[in-house]
Design a protein around this motif. Structure first.
Motif, mmCIF file in Angstrom:
data_model
loop_
_atom_site.group_PDB
_atom_site.id
_atom_site.type_symbol
_atom_site.label_atom_id
_atom_site.label_comp_id
_atom_site.label_asym_id
_atom_site.label_seq_id
_atom_site.Cartn_x
_atom_site.Cartn_y
_atom_site.Cartn_z
ATOM 1 N N TYR A 120 0.760 -1.186 -0.062
ATOM 2 C CA TYR A 120 0.053 0.005 -0.147
ATOM 3 C C TYR A 120 0.911 1.284 -0.119
ATOM 4 N N TYR A 121 0.120 2.271 -0.141
ATOM 5 C CA TYR A 121 0.827 3.641 -0.231
ATOM 6 C C TYR A 121 0.320 4.416 1.066
ATOM 7 N N THR A 122 1.265 5.081 1.810
ATOM 8 C CA THR A 122 0.884 5.832 2.895
ATOM 9 C C THR A 122 1.200 7.378 2.692
ATOM 10 N N ASN B 44 -3.875 4.837 4.265
ATOM 11 C CA ASN B 44 -3.053 3.836 3.366
ATOM 12 C C ASN B 44 -4.382 3.718 2.165
#
Length: 78
Positions: A63-65, A75
Motif C-alpha cells: 500500500y501507499y501511505t 493508506n
C-alpha cells in the motif's frame, strides 16, 4: 483501476494541493491525464486531510501511505 491509483499517488506526491499550474510547467502534457490526476489528488486531500494538504508520501509493499500536514495519515492499497 490500479493504474489510476498509481497515477493518483504520483500526482499526490508530486502535486499535493497545487493548482493547474503543474500542468502548464510540464512539457507537452496530456491535459486530460493531468486534470484527472489533480482531481484525484484534490479529492484525497479533501477527504482525508480536510483540505490542509499532504506532508509526505511513502510507498510500501502492499500500500501507499500519505501523511497530512496536520499529522493524520491514511493508506491506499496497491
Amino acid at each position: 483501476m490500479k493504474k489510476i491509483m498509481v497515477m493518483a499517488v504520483i500526482a499526490a506526491s508530486m502535486a499535493g494541493c497545487s493548482s493547474i499550474e503543474t500542468a502548464e510547467s510540464m512539457p507537452n502534457p496530456d491535459q486530460r491525464v493531468v486534470d484527472s490526476r489533480l482531481n484525484i489528488s484534490t479529492d484525497l486531500n479533501a477527504t482525508y486531510c480536510e483540505g490542509k494538504g499532504f506532508e509526505k508520501y511513502m510507498e510500501r509493499e502492499k500500500y501507499y501511505t500519505f501523511t497530512c500536514k496536520d499529522g493524520a495519515f491514511f493508506n491506499i492499497a496497491k
